[in-house]
Scaffold this motif. Structure first.
Motif: not given
Length: 375
Positions: A235-238, A288-292, A371-375
């Motif tokens: 939820a936080l990152r995407t 969508i791409a999923l962060p690590t 901003g956009h999402c948590l990096k």
């Protein structure tokens, strides 16, 4: 020698009995009239118009055919209440989602019927609609709907709470009325949509204080031991919606490639309960791409879910969902919202990587981040 007039037995009818009549008006348009089935198992005479005789006749034939199938006509001479009932259950139900249909029904039952229901549809004016909407903005809904009558509280004992509708709700009620009247125009029941002539101000969006990136990291750190930590991470990152998160299946995830396909959403409906539906529009379907960090959390979550499956044994309900109850059943979106409103216990001491003050509570679902999402 005069030619004898034909007797009645020799006369031929151009149209059979019950087919109605078609004639040209003085203004050049063609008018067709006939009797069709009306609400209440009665019959009424309807009139339709066209630029040619064929056009007017086709419209009348269509209405008579629908009447012969048992579908009552929506007379412009009926009340707004009866027309809205026909439109909601005979027209809108076929192209609206169930939850949207339920919200339309609530707007009609609570606001449109009490305010405009007794008026004749053909005599509804722009002033009527504007006066009705102005009244919604200033009227206490507890008084109007007698919400406190049973409990003998507040408005029923002379202390009005002045609970008024939000501008967004007034705009929504207006939109429902416009949709219903527009269908009447398409069916030639009304010459114009009087609700479209009423201009309403666009409601300002609600202001909210989004989480900063540091606050979001604190939230993830506090939820580290939670069984739904991977859900919070996603939820936080995407920025996925609640229904999209709860509707994710393992087959939608490519943990090796690091992508997720979003094309389903979990919703609760009145008739089917918790059910997985397609996204509302095709534009909502995406990959969508999923962060690590999400990939790592999902792999841990997958292992934990496998342990829960073995613990539950035959009591496990396998639906292929990523986020479930400990028994494998879908998570109720309402319960998730209620759960997310409880404050999280933040660790002590706080991580040294951040110097910002932690959020006091998680005030609701949708962890908005600046901003956009948590990096």
């Amino acid at each position: 020698m005069t030619t004898p007039r034909p007797t009645s037995s020799r006369r031929t009818r151009s149209r059979a009995n019950g087919d109605g009549t078609v004639y040209q008006r003085k203004d050049g348009r063609w008018e067709a009239a006939g009797y069709v089935l009306a609400p209440g198992n009665t019959r009424k005479r309807v009139r339709v118009y066209g630029t040619t005789r064929k056009d007017a006749l086709a419209k009348l034939t269509e209405k008579i055919a629908a009447s012969n199938r048992g579908l009552p006509a929506t007379a412009a001479y009926s009340t707004v209440s009866s027309y809205l009932a026909y439109w909601l259950d005979g027209v809108a139900v076929h192209h609206l989602r169930e939850n949207t249909h339920t919200r339309y029904a609530a707007a009609i039952r609570l606001h449109l019927n009490p305010g405009l229901g007794v008026k004749k549809l053909a005599r509804l004016t722009t002033r009527d609609v504007r006066t009705f909407l102005d009244g919604l903005r200033v009227t206490c809904q507890c008084c109007a709907q007698k919400r406190d009558a049973k409990r003998r509280r507040c408005c029923t004992i002379g202390h009005c709470c002045e609970k008024r509708l939000s501008p967004l709700t007034v705009t929504y009620v207006h939109a429902v009325l416009k949709s219903a009247l527009q269908h009447a125009v398409r069916e030639d029941e009304l010459p114009r949509n009087v609700a479209r002539n009423v201009k309403t101000t666009t409601p300002r969006p609600r202001r909210f204080q989004p989480l900063t990136a540091a606050e979001a990291r604190l939230l993830l750190h506090a939820a580290n031991g939670d069984r739904l930590h991977a859900l919070h991470e996603l939820a936080l990152r995407t920025g996925l919606r609640k229904g999209e998160l709860l509707g994710l299946h393992w087959e939608d995830l490519d943990l090796d490639g690091g992508t997720a396909t979003i094309h389903r959403s979990l919703q609760r409906t009145r008739s089917q309960g918790l059910t997985v539906l397609h996204t509302k529009t095709l534009a909502s379907e995406r990959r969508i791409a999923l962060p690590t960090e999400c990939l790592s959390s999902l792999k841990v979550h997958q292992e934990r879910q496998e342990e829960e499956r073995q613990t539950a044994g035959t009591g496990w309900t396998d639906k292929g969902l990523v986020f479930t109850t400990p028994k494998g059943k879908p998570l109720d979106p309402t319960n998730l919202t209620r759960r997310s409103r409880h404050p999280l216990t933040l660790p002590s001491p706080l991580p040294s990587s951040t110097t910002e003050a932690p959020p006091e509570t998680n005030s609701g679902w949708g962890f908005w981040i600046q901003g956009h999402c948590l990096k």
